[in-house]
Structure formats: C-alpha cells, structure tokens
Write an enzyme that holds these catalytic residues in place. Sequence first.
Site, PDB file in Angstrom:
ATOM      1  N   LYS A  94      -0.952   9.428   5.333  1.00 11.21           N
ATOM      2  CA  LYS A  94      -0.638   9.649   3.908  1.00 11.21           C
ATOM      3  C   LYS A  94      -1.884  10.156   3.164  1.00 11.21           C
ATOM      4  CE  LYS A  94      -1.515   6.317   1.306  1.00 11.21           C
ATOM      5  NZ  LYS A  94      -1.740   5.097   0.561  1.00 11.21           N
ATOM      6  N   LYS A 111     -11.768   8.529  -3.781  1.00 10.83           N
ATOM      7  CA  LYS A 111     -11.255   7.762  -2.626  1.00 10.83           C
ATOM      8  C   LYS A 111     -10.719   8.710  -1.542  1.00 10.83           C
ATOM      9  CE  LYS A 111      -9.178   4.688  -0.072  1.00 10.83           C
ATOM     10  NZ  LYS A 111      -9.916   3.942   0.922  1.00 10.83           N
ATOM     11  N   THR A 130      -4.014   3.330  -2.770  1.00 12.79           N
ATOM     12  CA  THR A 130      -4.492   4.715  -2.653  1.00 12.79           C
ATOM     13  C   THR A 130      -3.295   5.629  -2.891  1.00 12.79           C
ATOM     14  OG1 THR A 130      -6.094   4.028  -0.990  1.00 12.79           O
ATOM     15  CG2 THR A 130      -5.653   6.388  -1.177  1.00 12.79           C
TER      16      THR A 130
HETATM   17  P1  NAD Z   1       0.318  -2.999   3.825  1.00 11.36           P
HETATM   18  O1  NAD Z   1       1.445  -2.167   4.249  1.00 11.36           O
HETATM   19  O2  NAD Z   1      -0.298  -3.992   4.765  1.00 11.36           O
HETATM   20  O3  NAD Z   1       0.736  -3.826   2.482  1.00 11.36           O
HETATM   21  C1  NAD Z   1       1.541  -3.326   1.466  1.00 11.36           C
HETATM   22  C2  NAD Z   1       2.357  -4.499   0.904  1.00 11.36           C
HETATM   23  O4  NAD Z   1       3.134  -4.017  -0.207  1.00 11.36           O
HETATM   24  C3  NAD Z   1       3.350  -5.084   1.926  1.00 11.36           C
HETATM   25  O5  NAD Z   1       3.154  -6.481   2.010  1.00 11.36           O
HETATM   26  C4  NAD Z   1       4.716  -4.721   1.348  1.00 11.36           C
HETATM   27  O6  NAD Z   1       5.719  -5.700   1.616  1.00 11.36           O
HETATM   28  C5  NAD Z   1       4.394  -4.663  -0.142  1.00 11.36           C
HETATM   29  N1  NAD Z   1       5.350  -3.866  -0.917  1.00 11.36           N
HETATM   30  C6  NAD Z   1       5.846  -2.636  -0.645  1.00 11.36           C
HETATM   31  N2  NAD Z   1       6.667  -2.230  -1.635  1.00 11.36           N
HETATM   32  C7  NAD Z   1       6.697  -3.220  -2.551  1.00 11.36           C
HETATM   33  C8  NAD Z   1       7.340  -3.408  -3.799  1.00 11.36           C
HETATM   34  N3  NAD Z   1       8.144  -2.473  -4.311  1.00 11.36           N
HETATM   35  N4  NAD Z   1       7.143  -4.553  -4.476  1.00 11.36           N
HETATM   36  C9  NAD Z   1       6.330  -5.527  -3.965  1.00 11.36           C
HETATM   37  N5  NAD Z   1       5.683  -5.417  -2.788  1.00 11.36           N
HETATM   38  C10 NAD Z   1       5.859  -4.275  -2.084  1.00 11.36           C
HETATM   39  O7  NAD Z   1      -0.803  -2.005   3.276  1.00 11.36           O
HETATM   40  P2  NAD Z   1      -2.372  -2.296   3.076  1.00 11.36           P
HETATM   41  O8  NAD Z   1      -3.092  -1.976   4.335  1.00 11.36           O
HETATM   42  O9  NAD Z   1      -2.541  -3.611   2.403  1.00 11.36           O
HETATM   43  O10 NAD Z   1      -2.715  -1.108   2.044  1.00 11.36           O
HETATM   44  C11 NAD Z   1      -2.351  -1.168   0.663  1.00 11.36           C
HETATM   45  C12 NAD Z   1      -2.982   0.027  -0.033  1.00 11.36           C
HETATM   46  O11 NAD Z   1      -4.397  -0.004   0.133  1.00 11.36           O
HETATM   47  C13 NAD Z   1      -2.514   1.388   0.522  1.00 11.36           C
HETATM   48  O12 NAD Z   1      -2.358   2.283  -0.550  1.00 11.36           O
HETATM   49  C14 NAD Z   1      -3.651   1.792   1.451  1.00 11.36           C
HETATM   50  O13 NAD Z   1      -3.730   3.201   1.590  1.00 11.36           O
HETATM   51  C15 NAD Z   1      -4.852   1.200   0.737  1.00 11.36           C
HETATM   52  N6  NAD Z   1      -5.996   0.843   1.588  1.00 11.36           N
HETATM   53  C16 NAD Z   1      -5.839   0.190   2.772  1.00 11.36           C
HETATM   54  C17 NAD Z   1      -6.978  -0.124   3.534  1.00 11.36           C
HETATM   55  C18 NAD Z   1      -6.864  -0.853   4.860  1.00 11.36           C
HETATM   56  O14 NAD Z   1      -7.890  -0.936   5.579  1.00 11.36           O
HETATM   57  N7  NAD Z   1      -5.715  -1.414   5.212  1.00 11.36           N
HETATM   58  C19 NAD Z   1      -8.259   0.207   3.079  1.00 11.36           C
HETATM   59  C20 NAD Z   1      -8.386   0.855   1.844  1.00 11.36           C
HETATM   60  C21 NAD Z   1      -7.251   1.167   1.116  1.00 11.36           C
END
Ligand code: NAD
Length: 296
Positions: free
Chosen positions: A246, A171, A96
Amino acid sequence: MTKIAFIGLGNMGGPMAANLIKAGHDLTVYDLNKEVVQKAVEVGANSANSAVSALEGANIVISMLPNGSIVKSLFTGKNGLINHLGEDVLVIDSSTIAADDARFVAQACKANGISMVDAPVSGGTAAAIAGTLTFICGGESEDYEKAKPILEAMGKNIFHAGSSGAGQVAKICNNMLLAVHMIGTAEALNMGTRQGLDAGVLSEIMKASSGNNWSLQVYNPFPDVMPNVPSSNNYNGGFMVNLMSKDLGLAQELASKSKSPIPLGSAAAQLYELHKYNGKGDKDFSSILEMLKENT
Ligand code: NAD
C-alpha cells in the site's frame, strides 16, 4: 490526565495504547477485532462497543488504521466521527495514508471546528512496544504543540514536517527508502550465503562497512541472525507485506504528482506486489528474502 479515545489496536495501535495507559492517560478503545480489545482491557483500557461511543468525554482521538479509505470512512463517512466530536477535541491520525486523504479529513474536521494532525509513525512494532517511535506530524503549529506531549508517551522523536498532509509525505518518502534498503539487504544476504558465508558474520561485516542500514541494524531479514524480529518468528507480526505494498502505491502516486523519477521505488513496488500475489500479504515485509531464496 487526558481522556483519549483510541481506534485501531493492531500490531502498532495495541502497544501504542498500552504506553499511553502506562503514562497515566485514561483510554477508551475500539477495534473491530474483539481479541485485541480484550488485550487492551487487560492492561487498563476501557472498551467501547462502537467508535462513536469510545468518544464519550474524550479530549483527544487517536486512530491507527490500515488505510486511507478506512480513515476517511471512520471520520467523514455516514455517521462519521466528525458529527460526534466537540470543538475542543484534537484528532491525531497515526495511520499511514495518502497526504490527500489526510488533508481531506483535516478539512472536514476544520469545517466542524475540530483540529486534526496527521502523525504517521516510523520504527516498527519493536519501537511501538518500547515507546520509542518516530512521529512525523503535519498540521497547524498550535495543534502540533497540543499533540506533542501525548505523542511523547509513545515516541522518542517527534517532528513537525509542515502543514496538513506533510507528515504523510515525509512518511511515504521514508517507507519507499525502507523498501529499497530491505530488498537490497535481502539480495546481499541471499547472495553471500549462497557463496557459503554465514548470514550473521556477513551482517556484522556489512554493518561495519558502507552497506550499513536500518534493516541490518535492527530488522535483519535472515532467520535467526537476530532475536525478536519477524524473520526469527517465521515472518509473523511486524509490518505486513500488504501494508508495505500500500505504501509503495502511495509513493507511486506522489511520484506522478510531483513528476519525480523513482525507478528503484517502482521496482520495489513491483516486487512487493508479486510477493503479495504469491500469498505472502500477511507476512512481515522482511519475508521478501524468501522470494529471492525460492529463485535460483
Ligand atoms: P494492523 O492490521 O495490525 O492493525 C489495524 C487494526 O485496525 C486491526 O486491529 C483492525 O481490526 C483495526 N480496524 C480496521 N478497520 C477498523 C475500523 N473501521 N474500526 C476499528 N478498527 C478497525 O496494522 P498495523 O501494523 O497496526 O498498522 C496500522 C497503520 O500503521 C497502517 O497504516 C500501517 O501502514 C502503519 N504502520 C505500521 C507499521 C508496522 O511496523 N506494522 C509501522 C509504521 C506504520
């Protein structure tokens, strides 16, 4: 079988990658966190030492990362992925991020002959695990059609919202509404239980009444009303307050740009900022109920 490079294996990306493997795709994964990479390897992924090396032989690249600056830096930064991708590769970014950031990366991809679809998701971690996410896509129709069969391995509802960035606009509208109804649900449950009502009984009443909403149906913020939700696990896992905060910042930017009043969205943004500064950034966003409970 498609060869997919998958970058970002957090709360969402981990289970999404696992579902792609289950559907028979060949996945090479990369994340800064070695533990989550190891989990993906245990369910059949190949691991790579860098995002660039994960691309080898891939026809599809999927990213699932925390925010827009990370996505921009991954694809268009110094030694960014766009310098290493073949022209027949499709990039699907499911993070997102701001619609403008999505358009910026898509333009940079296009300048290098690469197609990109923004495909943020809704549904939370339970839907990511179950493979029932909603994908909201922005991009050219032809690229959306190419992405769709891949997304179907991870989701139940796949939408084409419009051109590049449109997926992110939809979204952000959704997540602003989610924040508002989560806070409203938490307020109602806190008030009712302070009047001696049982949280589970009150939830059932509201679910069968006009206050029914997604937070009540599948993500109850009151501990132990529902199994397998973050509120019943000390608000761990799920969708972090940092990420909701965010998204509400992105909603405020969109509102300013489109001159749209969002009084409730702004109030929600303030409440989540406050909650974050109280040290709850890593907790699930349903923990906003705890902030209400602390105040009498
Ligand atoms: P999270 O923080 O659990 O996972 C993010 C992952 O990205 C981590 O494992 C981190 O180590 C990795 N990462 C960060 N920088 C990196 C890089 N440069 N190279 C490689 N890996 C890297 O977050 P999440 O909950 O999985 O959310 C991910 C996205 O999905 C976000 O944008 C969030 O807004 C969106 N989202 C989350 C949810 C939810 O319920 N958690 C629902 C819908 C959308």
